[in-house]
Design an enzyme around this catalytic site. Structure first.
Site, PDB file in Angstrom:
ATOM      1  N   HIS A 145      -3.058   7.692   6.648  1.00  0.00           N
ATOM      2  CA  HIS A 145      -3.337   6.444   5.937  1.00  0.00           C
ATOM      3  C   HIS A 145      -4.760   5.992   6.254  1.00  0.00           C
ATOM      4  O   HIS A 145      -5.512   5.622   5.357  1.00  0.00           O
ATOM      5  CB  HIS A 145      -2.312   5.386   6.333  1.00  0.00           C
ATOM      6  CG  HIS A 145      -2.270   4.203   5.441  1.00  0.00           C
ATOM      7  ND1 HIS A 145      -2.109   4.289   4.076  1.00  0.00           N
ATOM      8  CD2 HIS A 145      -2.381   2.863   5.718  1.00  0.00           C
ATOM      9  CE1 HIS A 145      -2.114   3.079   3.549  1.00  0.00           C
ATOM     10  NE2 HIS A 145      -2.279   2.195   4.524  1.00  0.00           N
ATOM     11  N   CYS A 175       0.811  -1.228   0.000  1.00  0.00           N
ATOM     12  CA  CYS A 175       0.000   0.000   0.000  1.00  0.00           C
ATOM     13  C   CYS A 175       0.841   1.273   0.000  1.00  0.00           C
ATOM     14  O   CYS A 175       0.287   2.367  -0.105  1.00  0.00           O
ATOM     15  CB  CYS A 175      -0.934  -0.012   1.201  1.00  0.00           C
ATOM     16  SG  CYS A 175      -1.907  -1.516   1.327  1.00  0.00           S
ATOM     17  N   HIS A 233      -9.948   1.968  -0.040  1.00  0.00           N
ATOM     18  CA  HIS A 233      -8.513   1.712   0.067  1.00  0.00           C
ATOM     19  C   HIS A 233      -8.033   1.267  -1.307  1.00  0.00           C
ATOM     20  O   HIS A 233      -8.298   0.144  -1.741  1.00  0.00           O
ATOM     21  CB  HIS A 233      -8.239   0.638   1.115  1.00  0.00           C
ATOM     22  CG  HIS A 233      -6.792   0.514   1.482  1.00  0.00           C
ATOM     23  ND1 HIS A 233      -5.762   0.934   0.653  1.00  0.00           N
ATOM     24  CD2 HIS A 233      -6.188   0.011   2.592  1.00  0.00           C
ATOM     25  CE1 HIS A 233      -4.614   0.694   1.229  1.00  0.00           C
ATOM     26  NE2 HIS A 233      -4.840   0.137   2.410  1.00  0.00           N
TER      27      HIS A 233
END
Length: 367
Positions: free
Chosen positions: A255, A121, A291
């Site tokens: 995040h 990520c 996400h």
């Protein structure tokens, strides 16, 4: 810069939607790859059904938009740096090397050199970091840096097995009742130039990449170090490179995955870094955009840049009861004003990859 998200692809359009509290997360269609609560999907026009072709097309379209926004022809770009979290490689039957996606995008754009980044990520943020390294070492003057990921059956299966997906169908960053994250699809690109190269072509400067830092927790293949120690190293390296202190940071794009372990680590990081310093405003876009895995770092860098430009952040959707471990102010439920010119974007990827980017608004901006 340019992006493609579940809320649209116009920079101002998507920013307005974020400010209005809109979300692109919807229930997955019944004919989707696997059952799941919801995701933020892009519109599929049915042109390309194979994962590789669809990702290449999305990357080329979004990268071209970034070049148009920059007023820079692809032939003047020295390198394409593209990040993706495994890309289509779990799902595409064709046996192609991992770099094939990036190389195909570069060929279609007309960029001679290409570099692939895959750090889960953190891939999109690490693509920007890699471009900065090429520029500072004198190996390039202009790099087109970005990240891309689309939802595939392989990714969905993997995260279902890990138990990271929200059962409630909502992403609630830093909420005491958070129960997981939800996927999003997207792509984002930024044109990174040396000051001399930008000045030579009379470029419109959107921001300065003032600092960057990276670290690895080294604790396991998926679980983060919940003390936040690795993330702290990344942030402190980035601040040191920028010649800034914690009190200089006006805004943080977190995040903010909404998973219990990740939010715990991130909250601990901010508590250690900022302590009693003047606290920045924290926001997060995953409740609206999902996400987006390897695209996350690039999309969130763009969102941070827009926050600095407008002097405000959008609301963090769905979060109602902020976890007590988060000691910095979160824009939960309502947007907030931002006063200052420095911001950070932090990504925490599987495998312990932590990447922090420090962006500085140009002189004369509204921030």
């Amino acid at each position: 810069m340019g992006w493609t998200t579940a809320l649209g692809d116009g920079l101002d359009e998507v920013w307005q939607h974020l400010g209005d509290g809109r979300s692109g997360i919807r229930p997955l269609p019944d004919d989707g790859p696997l059952p799941a609560p919801a995701a933020a999907l892009l519109t599929d026009d049915g042109q390309d059904r194979t994962p590789t072709r669809r990702q290449v097309r999305l990357a080329v379209t979004t990268a071209s938009a970034a070049l148009r926004d920059a007023g820079c022809p692809a032939g003047d770009v020295d390198a394409l740096v593209l990040g993706s979290s495994l890309g289509p490689h779990l799902d595409d039957a064709a046996e192609t090397p991992p770099h094939a996606l990036t190389a195909a995008v570069a060929r279609q754009l007309g960029v001679a050199r290409s570099v692939s980044v895959s750090t889960a990520c953190s891939s999109g943020a690490d693509a920007v970091l890699t471009g900065a390294a090429l520029l500072t070492r004198g190996e390039a003057e202009r790099c087109l840096c970005g990240g891309i990921d689309l939802l595939t059956a392989g990714k969905l299966l993997g995260h279902q097995a890990l138990g990271t997906l929200s059962a409630s169908g909502t992403v609630r960053p830093f909420d005491t009742g958070r129960d997981g994250t939800l996927f999003g699809e997207g792509a984002g690109f930024l044109l990174l130039e040396t000051p001399a190269a930008a000045a030579a072509r009379g470029a419109r400067v959107l921001a300065e990449l003032a600092g960057w830092g990276a670290s690895n927790d080294g604790t396991g293949p998926t679980a983060p170090d919940e003390t936040g120690a690795g993330a702290v190293l990344a942030v402190r390296h980035a601040l040191a490179r920028a010649g800034a202190g914690p009190g200089d940071i006006a805004v943080v794009n977190a995040h903010g995955t909404g998973t219990r372990a990740n939010d715990t680590a991130e909250a601990a990081c901010y508590g250690t870094v900022f302590g009693t310093a003047p606290h920045p405003v924290v926001f997060a876009t995953k409740p609206a955009l999902g996400h987006t895995l390897g695209a996350t770092g690039a999309l969130e860098a763009i969102a941070l840049l827009l926050a600095l430009r407008h002097g405000s952040v959008p609301p963090v959707l769905n979060t109602r009861a902020v976890m007590p471990e988060l000691t910095v102010p979160l824009a939960a439920g309502a947007g907030r004003q931002v006063t200052g010119s420095l911001g950070i974007s932090l990504t925490l990827g599987f495998g312990g990859f932590n990447t922090c980017l420090v962006l500085a608004a140009p002189e004369g901006s509204t921030a």
